[in-house]
Design a protein around this motif. Structure first.
Motif, PDB file in Angstrom:
ATOM      1  N   GLU A   1       0.827  -1.212   0.000  1.00 17.73           N
ATOM      2  CA  GLU A   1       0.000   0.000   0.000  1.00 17.73           C
ATOM      3  C   GLU A   1       0.858   1.258   0.000  1.00 17.73           C
ATOM      4  N   ALA A   2       1.949   1.230   0.753  1.00 23.10           N
ATOM      5  CA  ALA A   2       2.848   2.390   0.766  1.00 23.10           C
ATOM      6  C   ALA A   2       3.436   2.641  -0.616  1.00 23.10           C
ATOM      7  N   LEU A   3       3.824   1.560  -1.314  1.00 25.28           N
ATOM      8  CA  LEU A   3       4.384   1.714  -2.657  1.00 25.28           C
ATOM      9  C   LEU A   3       3.335   2.227  -3.630  1.00 25.28           C
ATOM     10  N   ARG A   4       2.087   1.824  -3.436  1.00 22.71           N
ATOM     11  CA  ARG A   4       1.019   2.281  -4.323  1.00 22.71           C
ATOM     12  C   ARG A   4       0.700   3.761  -4.090  1.00 22.71           C
ATOM     13  N   GLN A   5       0.730   4.182  -2.831  1.00 22.38           N
ATOM     14  CA  GLN A   5       0.277   5.536  -2.504  1.00 22.38           C
ATOM     15  C   GLN A   5       1.364   6.600  -2.628  1.00 22.38           C
ATOM     16  N   LEU A   6       2.634   6.223  -2.512  1.00 24.98           N
ATOM     17  CA  LEU A   6       3.705   7.223  -2.548  1.00 24.98           C
ATOM     18  C   LEU A   6       3.696   8.047  -3.835  1.00 24.98           C
ATOM     19  N   PRO A   7       3.688   7.427  -5.032  1.00 23.06           N
ATOM     20  CA  PRO A   7       3.668   8.265  -6.233  1.00 23.06           C
ATOM     21  C   PRO A   7       2.426   9.120  -6.344  1.00 23.06           C
ATOM     22  N   ARG A   8       1.291   8.644  -5.843  1.00 22.31           N
ATOM     23  CA  ARG A   8       0.071   9.447  -5.868  1.00 22.31           C
ATOM     24  C   ARG A   8       0.224  10.675  -4.981  1.00 22.31           C
ATOM     25  N   TYR A   9       0.795  10.478  -3.802  1.00 25.82           N
ATOM     26  CA  TYR A   9       0.991  11.615  -2.900  1.00 25.82           C
ATOM     27  C   TYR A   9       1.979  12.624  -3.481  1.00 25.82           C
ATOM     28  N   LEU A  10       3.093  12.130  -4.017  1.00 27.60           N
ATOM     29  CA  LEU A  10       4.095  13.041  -4.569  1.00 27.60           C
ATOM     30  C   LEU A  10       3.542  13.824  -5.756  1.00 27.60           C
ATOM     31  N   ALA A  11       2.727  13.167  -6.591  1.00 29.58           N
ATOM     32  CA  ALA A  11       2.116  13.866  -7.718  1.00 29.58           C
ATOM     33  C   ALA A  11       1.153  14.935  -7.225  1.00 29.58           C
ATOM     34  N   TRP A  12       0.374  14.636  -6.183  1.00 32.22           N
ATOM     35  CA  TRP A  12      -0.534  15.637  -5.603  1.00 32.22           C
ATOM     36  C   TRP A  12       0.256  16.810  -5.043  1.00 32.22           C
ATOM     37  N   LYS A  13       1.338  16.516  -4.337  1.00 33.69           N
ATOM     38  CA  LYS A  13       2.161  17.569  -3.742  1.00 33.69           C
ATOM     39  C   LYS A  13       2.766  18.460  -4.826  1.00 33.69           C
ATOM     40  N   GLU A  14       3.221  17.846  -5.912  1.00 33.16           N
ATOM     41  CA  GLU A  14       3.797  18.629  -6.996  1.00 33.16           C
ATOM     42  C   GLU A  14       2.753  19.525  -7.644  1.00 33.16           C
ATOM     43  N   ARG A  15       1.530  19.018  -7.825  1.00 38.32           N
ATOM     44  CA  ARG A  15       0.464  19.846  -8.388  1.00 38.32           C
ATOM     45  C   ARG A  15       0.201  21.074  -7.523  1.00 38.32           C
ATOM     46  N   PHE A  16       0.211  20.870  -6.203  1.00 38.31           N
ATOM     47  CA  PHE A  16       0.000  21.985  -5.293  1.00 38.31           C
ATOM     48  C   PHE A  16       1.066  23.061  -5.487  1.00 38.31           C
ATOM     49  N   TYR A  17       2.332  22.638  -5.570  1.00 34.43           N
ATOM     50  CA  TYR A  17       3.408  23.620  -5.670  1.00 34.43           C
ATOM     51  C   TYR A  17       3.443  24.303  -7.040  1.00 34.43           C
ATOM     52  N   ILE A  18       3.024  23.606  -8.087  1.00 34.43           N
ATOM     53  CA  ILE A  18       2.954  24.263  -9.385  1.00 34.43           C
ATOM     54  C   ILE A  18       1.871  25.334  -9.375  1.00 34.43           C
ATOM     55  N   GLU A  19       0.729  25.036  -8.736  1.00 30.32           N
ATOM     56  CA  GLU A  19      -0.311  26.058  -8.588  1.00 30.32           C
ATOM     57  C   GLU A  19       0.190  27.216  -7.722  1.00 30.32           C
ATOM     58  N   LEU A  20       0.920  26.890  -6.663  1.00 29.80           N
ATOM     59  CA  LEU A  20       1.503  27.937  -5.825  1.00 29.80           C
ATOM     60  C   LEU A  20       2.509  28.762  -6.625  1.00 29.80           C
ATOM     61  N   GLY A  21       3.260  28.099  -7.502  1.00 26.23           N
ATOM     62  CA  GLY A  21       4.217  28.814  -8.338  1.00 26.23           C
ATOM     63  C   GLY A  21       3.543  29.845  -9.226  1.00 26.23           C
ATOM     64  N   ALA A  22       2.359  29.504  -9.769  1.00 29.88           N
ATOM     65  CA  ALA A  22       1.618  30.467 -10.584  1.00 29.88           C
ATOM     66  C   ALA A  22       1.208  31.675  -9.752  1.00 29.88           C
ATOM     67  N   ARG A  23       0.815  31.453  -8.519  1.00 28.75           N
ATOM     68  CA  ARG A  23       0.456  32.580  -7.645  1.00 28.75           C
ATOM     69  C   ARG A  23       1.692  33.420  -7.314  1.00 28.75           C
ATOM     70  N   CYS A  24       2.831  32.752  -7.078  1.00 24.09           N
ATOM     71  CA  CYS A  24       4.063  33.494  -6.800  1.00 24.09           C
ATOM     72  C   CYS A  24       4.447  34.362  -8.000  1.00 24.09           C
ATOM     73  N   ASP A  25       4.227  33.838  -9.210  1.00 20.36           N
ATOM     74  CA  ASP A  25       4.478  34.633 -10.409  1.00 20.36           C
ATOM     75  C   ASP A  25       3.621  35.899 -10.410  1.00 20.36           C
ATOM     76  N   GLU A  26       2.345  35.732 -10.086  1.00 20.73           N
ATOM     77  CA  GLU A  26       1.424  36.870 -10.093  1.00 20.73           C
ATOM     78  C   GLU A  26       1.829  37.927  -9.066  1.00 20.73           C
ATOM     79  N   LYS A  27       2.322  37.463  -7.926  1.00 22.32           N
ATOM     80  CA  LYS A  27       2.675  38.380  -6.842  1.00 22.32           C
ATOM     81  C   LYS A  27       4.113  38.877  -6.930  1.00 22.32           C
ATOM     82  N   GLY A  28       4.899  38.304  -7.850  1.00 17.97           N
ATOM     83  CA  GLY A  28       6.291  38.718  -7.970  1.00 17.97           C
ATOM     84  C   GLY A  28       7.146  38.287  -6.801  1.00 17.97           C
ATOM     85  N   ILE A  29       6.824  37.129  -6.228  1.00 19.75           N
ATOM     86  CA  ILE A  29       7.602  36.606  -5.102  1.00 19.75           C
ATOM     87  C   ILE A  29       8.204  35.268  -5.495  1.00 19.75           C
ATOM     88  N   SER A  30       9.062  34.726  -4.640  1.00 15.05           N
ATOM     89  CA  SER A  30       9.840  33.543  -4.977  1.00 15.05           C
ATOM     90  C   SER A  30       9.199  32.272  -4.436  1.00 15.05           C
TER      91      SER A  30
END
Length: 329
Positions: free
Chosen positions: A138-167
């Motif tokens: 179960e851990a092996l099945r869920q790890l890539p799903r969690y990491l993909a979710w986490k990456e999606r969050f940070y890419i969305e956060l990156g778009a907001r950082c672009d809008e605000k001119g922050i890092s």
């Protein structure tokens, strides 16, 4: 520890990583059980035939059956355990590496081979967690799903950082101070690269509008570039570098050149596009050498390989996710 495997191909594929923690693999190429062998390594369901073929030769000695890797069927190790637990013929252990220095072991906590394996891995500086076989699956099945979710969050956060001119780099570091979040957010071995592909295409189109770009280097595994739209770099001189000793892809883009040397790939390039850094050493390269080899040092980096301030000091323009909103203006 010495374990039988079904073929030399398994030795080639897993021998190095297991040998680094004291497990030697021996290909099953004779009818006799080799003296000094402790059991079997199974990496896929078809390997189970090896157990049946050799069962008569095992005798009453308690053998180890080590079910290893992320490619075995879910719950298969537990099924094998149910078959053998009443006979005492085998101790079945489900094993997988979670990171370079972490291993999951599923099986009987007080089993003879479980205790031996924990001590062996500790001798090679690997931290082990002992749990149930299904928990490992179960851990092996869920790890890539969690990491993909986490990456999606940070890419969305990156778009907001672009809008605000922050890092994004600084924001992600701040969030990572909470141990529940952690510092790493990119998922290099991603199964779905659609978000990264869209970001790379958008940034490449922007720089192609703003600068005279003729030669482009794509740095990263070829599977990523195959997901990009057809003709997105039409009429450009495109070089691809996947890292050393990477297999030549079956399907290749017409007009693209594959290089096995990063120095040759970046020579006289106008734009370097970093899709991922899996199997490559780009984050360890001296930036002055990398920049000096290019004709124009424009860099788009979806893998966050370099510290932003250092990259800005060596490259004409450096764009990473959530950094330098107006870099192409």
């Amino acid at each position: 520890m010495r374990l039988w495997v079904i073929s030399e191909e398994v030795v080639t594929r897993h021998g190095s990583e297991l040998g680094a923690c004291g497990i030697e693999l021996v290909a099953c190429n004779s009818d006799a059980i080799q003296e000094g062998t402790d059991g079997f390594l199974l990496t896929k369901e078809s390997d189970g035939k090896l157990l049946q073929e050799r069962k008569q030769q095992l005798g009453t000695r308690p053998w180890l059956t080590l079910v290893y890797g992320s490619d075995v069927p879910y719950d298969w190790a537990n099924t094998l355990h149910s078959q053998y637990e009443h006979t005492g013929e085998h101790e079945v252990i489900r094993m997988a590496f979670f990171t370079r220095d972490r291993a999951l072991l599923g099986g009987e906590p007080n089993g003879r081979w479980m205790r031996f394996l924990c001590k062996l891995l500790a001798r090679y500086s690997l931290v082990t967690m002992v749990c149930g076989m299904r928990e490992v699956d179960e851990a092996l099945r869920q790890l890539p799903r969690y990491l993909a979710w986490k990456e999606r969050f940070y890419i969305e956060l990156g778009a907001r950082c672009d809008e605000k001119g922050i890092s994004l780099l600084q924001v992600s570091r701040a969030l990572g101070m909470d141990k529940r979040v952690g510092q790493g957010w990119l998922y290099p071995s991603r199964q779905d690269s659609s978000l990264i592909a869209r970001w790379l295409e958008k940034e490449c189109r922007l720089v192609l509008q703003k600068a005279n770009i003729q030669r482009i280097v794509l740095w990263g595994e070829y599977a990523l570039w195959e997901q990009m739209p057809v003709g997105w770099l039409a009429e450009k001189d495109v070089a691809v570098y996947q890292g050393e000793d990477k297999p030549i892809p079956n399907k290749r883009m017409t007009g693209w050149t594959l290089w096995d040397s990063w120095q040759d790939a970046v020579k006289d390039a106008d734009l370097l596009v970093i899709g991922n850094a899996v199997g490559t050493t780009i984050a360890e390269l001296p930036l002055p050498e990398l920049a000096s080899g290019m004709r124009q040092s424009y860099v788009i980096d979806a893998a966050a390989c370099f510290p932003v301030q250092e990259a800005q000091s060596y490259f004409q323009a450096y764009r990473a996710i959530g950094e330098n909103t107006n870099v192409w203006e």
